[in-house]
Design a protein around this motif. Structure first.
Motif, short mmCIF file in Angstrom:
data_model
loop_
_atom_site.label_atom_id
_atom_site.label_comp_id
_atom_site.label_asym_id
_atom_site.label_seq_id
_atom_site.Cartn_x
_atom_site.Cartn_y
_atom_site.Cartn_z
N ILE A 15 0.84 -1.21 0.00
CA ILE A 15 0.00 0.00 0.00
C ILE A 15 0.87 1.25 0.00
O ILE A 15 0.62 2.19 -0.76
CB ILE A 15 -0.98 -0.02 1.20
N GLN A 16 1.91 1.27 0.83
CA GLN A 16 2.80 2.44 0.86
C GLN A 16 3.45 2.65 -0.50
O GLN A 16 3.48 3.77 -1.01
CB GLN A 16 3.89 2.26 1.93
N SER A 17 3.94 1.58 -1.11
CA SER A 17 4.57 1.69 -2.43
C SER A 17 3.58 2.16 -3.48
O SER A 17 3.92 2.95 -4.37
CB SER A 17 5.16 0.34 -2.85
N THR A 18 2.34 1.68 -3.39
CA THR A 18 1.31 2.08 -4.36
C THR A 18 1.02 3.57 -4.23
O THR A 18 1.00 4.29 -5.23
CB THR A 18 0.03 1.23 -4.16
N PHE A 19 0.79 4.04 -3.01
CA PHE A 19 0.53 5.46 -2.81
C PHE A 19 1.73 6.31 -3.26
O PHE A 19 1.56 7.34 -3.91
CB PHE A 19 0.23 5.77 -1.34
N ALA A 120 -3.63 3.81 -13.04
CA ALA A 120 -3.53 2.37 -13.33
C ALA A 120 -2.11 1.98 -13.70
O ALA A 120 -1.62 0.93 -13.28
CB ALA A 120 -4.51 1.99 -14.44
N GLY A 121 -1.44 2.83 -14.47
CA GLY A 121 -0.05 2.56 -14.84
C GLY A 121 0.86 2.52 -13.62
O GLY A 121 1.76 1.67 -13.52
N ALA A 122 0.63 3.41 -12.67
CA ALA A 122 1.42 3.43 -11.44
C ALA A 122 1.18 2.14 -10.64
O ALA A 122 2.13 1.52 -10.14
CB ALA A 122 1.08 4.66 -10.61
N CYS A 123 -0.09 1.74 -10.53
CA CYS A 123 -0.40 0.50 -9.81
C CYS A 123 0.21 -0.71 -10.51
O CYS A 123 0.76 -1.60 -9.85
CB CYS A 123 -1.92 0.35 -9.69
N ASP A 124 0.14 -0.74 -11.81
CA ASP A 124 0.72 -1.84 -12.58
C ASP A 124 2.23 -1.93 -12.34
O ASP A 124 2.77 -3.01 -12.15
CB ASP A 124 0.41 -1.68 -14.07
N ALA A 125 2.90 -0.77 -12.31
CA ALA A 125 4.35 -0.76 -12.10
C ALA A 125 4.72 -1.31 -10.73
O ALA A 125 5.72 -2.03 -10.60
CB ALA A 125 4.89 0.67 -12.26
#
Length: 186
Positions: A15-19, A120-125
């Motif tokens: 979650i931290q990395s995603t945010f 979505a691209g950030a989440c995918d990465a």
């Protein structure tokens, strides 16, 4: 409805990395500072709702082994409009004026869809290294969600839900919520 008890340190890191990645990518595309703080995660067997104002739910399609589930990133309407306005190269004054609008014109709606692609691209990465080969995360559009109403999502089991405090440039802080289907950690 009840919180499930199997939250792991990996969930918190995810979650931290995603945010962090979403904030970095959005900051880059709008050329403004986007900060995230006070991040926490939990697993729930139900969807979270954004409180206090209308939110934009940026839906995330998670496709693994031919099965599609959904997650989303909830952003208060004023902040979503700010990001979209800056993406459209509006001036600070124009963005401030747009933040108070109740209805959105076609160009703003198009810009919001583009913001969803970046989210979505950030989440995918962030998630792709832990997903099976061939899995993907893509934008599945966005929709407005009234305060206190849970966004519509297709998911099978628990959701990993992250909460954080965000800030865009000098605007006031606001709550952020990201919901990811449990399948992203299996």
């Amino acid at each position: 409805m009840s919180a499930t008890q199997h939250l792991t340190s990996e969930d918190q890191e995810l979650i931290q990395s995603t945010f962090d990645r979403i904030a970095a990518d959005l900051g880059m595309i709008i050329n403004r500072t986007v900060d995230v703080s006070e991040c926490r995660a939990e697993r729930l067997d139900y969807r979270a709702a954004g409180e206090g104002s209308v939110h934009i739910s940026f839906r995330l399609g998670v496709r693994i082994d031919g099965v599609n589930q959904q997650g989303c990133f909830l952003l208060p309407l004023a902040e979503a409009v700010s990001v979209a306005g800056y993406l459209m190269t509006m001036s600070d004054e124009e963005v401030v004026e747009c933040r108070s609008r109740v209805t959105l014109d076609t160009s703003m709606k198009g810009a919001l869809l583009e913001v969803g692609n970046f989210i979505a691209g950030a989440c995918d990465a962030v998630l792709r290294p832990s997903l099976p080969e061939g899995a993907s995360i893509r934008s599945e559009g966005c929709q407005g969600v009234r305060a206190g109403v849970r966004p519509a999502l297709e998911y099978e089991e628990d959701l990993i839900i992250g909460y954080a405090t965000g800030r865009i440039d000098e605007f006031p802080e606001f709550p952020l919520i990201v919901m990811l289907p449990d399948c992203v950690t299996k």
